[in-house]
Design a protein around this motif. Structure first.
Motif, PDB file in Angstrom:
ATOM      1  N   SER A  72     -36.202 -44.588  36.072  1.00  0.00           N
ATOM      2  CA  SER A  72     -36.209 -45.776  36.935  1.00  0.00           C
ATOM      3  C   SER A  72     -35.630 -46.985  36.208  1.00  0.00           C
ATOM      4  O   SER A  72     -34.995 -47.838  36.827  1.00  0.00           O
ATOM      5  CB  SER A  72     -37.614 -46.094  37.433  1.00  0.00           C
ATOM      6  OG  SER A  72     -38.468 -46.431  36.357  1.00  0.00           O
ATOM      7  N   THR A  88     -33.454 -55.200  30.262  1.00  0.00           N
ATOM      8  CA  THR A  88     -33.919 -54.160  31.177  1.00  0.00           C
ATOM      9  C   THR A  88     -32.778 -53.744  32.095  1.00  0.00           C
ATOM     10  O   THR A  88     -32.178 -54.582  32.764  1.00  0.00           O
ATOM     11  CB  THR A  88     -35.102 -54.678  32.023  1.00  0.00           C
ATOM     12  OG1 THR A  88     -36.149 -55.080  31.136  1.00  0.00           O
ATOM     13  CG2 THR A  88     -35.622 -53.601  32.959  1.00  0.00           C
ATOM     14  N   GLU A  90     -31.819 -51.136  35.222  1.00  0.00           N
ATOM     15  CA  GLU A  90     -32.417 -50.288  36.247  1.00  0.00           C
ATOM     16  C   GLU A  90     -31.459 -49.270  36.838  1.00  0.00           C
ATOM     17  O   GLU A  90     -31.838 -48.508  37.721  1.00  0.00           O
ATOM     18  CB  GLU A  90     -33.029 -51.164  37.340  1.00  0.00           C
ATOM     19  CG  GLU A  90     -34.184 -52.002  36.801  1.00  0.00           C
ATOM     20  CD  GLU A  90     -34.853 -52.867  37.835  1.00  0.00           C
ATOM     21  OE1 GLU A  90     -34.313 -53.017  38.948  1.00  0.00           O
ATOM     22  OE2 GLU A  90     -35.926 -53.410  37.513  1.00  0.00           O
ATOM     23  N   THR A 109     -37.332 -48.114  25.534  1.00  0.00           N
ATOM     24  CA  THR A 109     -38.440 -47.609  26.348  1.00  0.00           C
ATOM     25  C   THR A 109     -37.859 -47.049  27.637  1.00  0.00           C
ATOM     26  O   THR A 109     -37.175 -47.754  28.376  1.00  0.00           O
ATOM     27  CB  THR A 109     -39.461 -48.712  26.657  1.00  0.00           C
ATOM     28  OG1 THR A 109     -39.922 -49.275  25.419  1.00  0.00           O
ATOM     29  CG2 THR A 109     -40.653 -48.156  27.415  1.00  0.00           C
ATOM     30  N   HIS A 111     -38.516 -45.555  31.266  1.00  0.00           N
ATOM     31  CA  HIS A 111     -39.477 -45.500  32.368  1.00  0.00           C
ATOM     32  C   HIS A 111     -38.959 -44.493  33.386  1.00  0.00           C
ATOM     33  O   HIS A 111     -37.775 -44.508  33.734  1.00  0.00           O
ATOM     34  CB  HIS A 111     -39.620 -46.878  33.026  1.00  0.00           C
ATOM     35  CG  HIS A 111     -40.199 -47.903  32.116  1.00  0.00           C
ATOM     36  ND1 HIS A 111     -41.534 -48.204  32.075  1.00  0.00           N
ATOM     37  CD2 HIS A 111     -39.608 -48.695  31.179  1.00  0.00           C
ATOM     38  CE1 HIS A 111     -41.750 -49.153  31.175  1.00  0.00           C
ATOM     39  NE2 HIS A 111     -40.598 -49.457  30.614  1.00  0.00           N
ATOM     40  N   ASP A 114     -40.996 -42.943  39.979  1.00  0.00           N
ATOM     41  CA  ASP A 114     -42.384 -42.870  40.425  1.00  0.00           C
ATOM     42  C   ASP A 114     -42.828 -41.446  40.732  1.00  0.00           C
ATOM     43  O   ASP A 114     -43.939 -41.058  40.389  1.00  0.00           O
ATOM     44  CB  ASP A 114     -42.596 -43.752  41.663  1.00  0.00           C
ATOM     45  CG  ASP A 114     -42.497 -45.229  41.330  1.00  0.00           C
ATOM     46  OD1 ASP A 114     -42.689 -45.598  40.148  1.00  0.00           O
ATOM     47  OD2 ASP A 114     -42.221 -46.020  42.257  1.00  0.00           O
ATOM     48  N   LYS A 119     -45.714 -41.121  32.090  1.00  0.00           N
ATOM     49  CA  LYS A 119     -45.781 -42.399  31.378  1.00  0.00           C
ATOM     50  C   LYS A 119     -44.439 -42.670  30.695  1.00  0.00           C
ATOM     51  O   LYS A 119     -43.691 -41.741  30.393  1.00  0.00           O
ATOM     52  CB  LYS A 119     -46.882 -42.365  30.321  1.00  0.00           C
ATOM     53  CG  LYS A 119     -48.272 -42.274  30.896  1.00  0.00           C
ATOM     54  CD  LYS A 119     -49.301 -42.234  29.785  1.00  0.00           C
ATOM     55  CE  LYS A 119     -50.704 -42.134  30.368  1.00  0.00           C
ATOM     56  NZ  LYS A 119     -51.712 -42.012  29.317  1.00  0.00           N
ATOM     57  N   ALA A 120     -44.177 -43.938  30.419  1.00  0.00           N
ATOM     58  CA  ALA A 120     -42.954 -44.322  29.714  1.00  0.00           C
ATOM     59  C   ALA A 120     -42.951 -43.723  28.305  1.00  0.00           C
ATOM     60  O   ALA A 120     -44.000 -43.481  27.715  1.00  0.00           O
ATOM     61  CB  ALA A 120     -42.850 -45.839  29.641  1.00  0.00           C
TER      62      ALA A 120
END
Length: 161
Positions: A72, A88, A90, A109, A111, A114, A119-120
């Motif tokens: 994500s 960040t 996306e 990190t 991510h 959903d 978890k990240a």
């Protein structure tokens, strides 16, 4: 006319992809290969005291495939001396390009989407600006300074159900 509309609707529904099988299945694992790292170039005559190298930190699929169905967003944590040290992204390409003069570790990190329910994951990409030389080896010549310095890691993210 209604019979014809019903027939067309039934045809469209029969041609629609079956998404019922898209849910995660029990007792299976999903393996997502990724590559992440840095690539740095010496700027040569364009270099100054604070901007001697241009570099990129990235996360990608090893065969340059699309990871957006699994990821994500990716957050890159640069050195705090950078303007906006937290970047960040996306959507692909998941990469940040900057200039600078020093080496440091970049936090990455990852991510997940959903529906992955994961978890990240935190990774570290070391930024290297100079080619590593073995102890006792001759100092690299100027031609090597023009070659990019690449530090890349391959990982397989494994999801269990």
């Amino acid at each position: 006319m209604d019979a014809m509309a019903d027939a067309e609707k039934a045809k469209e529904e029969s041609e629609a992809p079956d998404t019922s099988g898209m849910k995660r299945k029990r007792d299976t694992e999903l393996v997502v290969p990724i590559c992440y790292g840095t690539c740095a170039y010496y700027l040569g005559k364009k270099a100054d005291e604070y901007h001697s190298h241009k570099w990129t930190v990235y996360l990608r699929e090893p065969e340059h495939g699309d990871l957006s169905h699994v990821i994500s967003k990716v957050v890159f944590n640069l050195h705090p001396s950078f303007k906006e040290p937290v970047r960040t992204l996306e959507k692909p390409p998941y990469e940040v390009t900057e200039t600078g003069w020093g080496e440091f570790e970049i936090g990455v990190t990852v991510h997940f989407a959903d529906d992955a329910g994961e978890k990240a994951v935190d990774l570290v990409a070391p930024l290297k600006l100079h080619h590593e030389v073995e102890p006792g080896a001759p100092k690299p010549d100027k031609s090597q300074a023009k070659r990019p310095v690449v530090k890349e890691k391959y990982e397989e993210l494994v999801f269990h159900e």
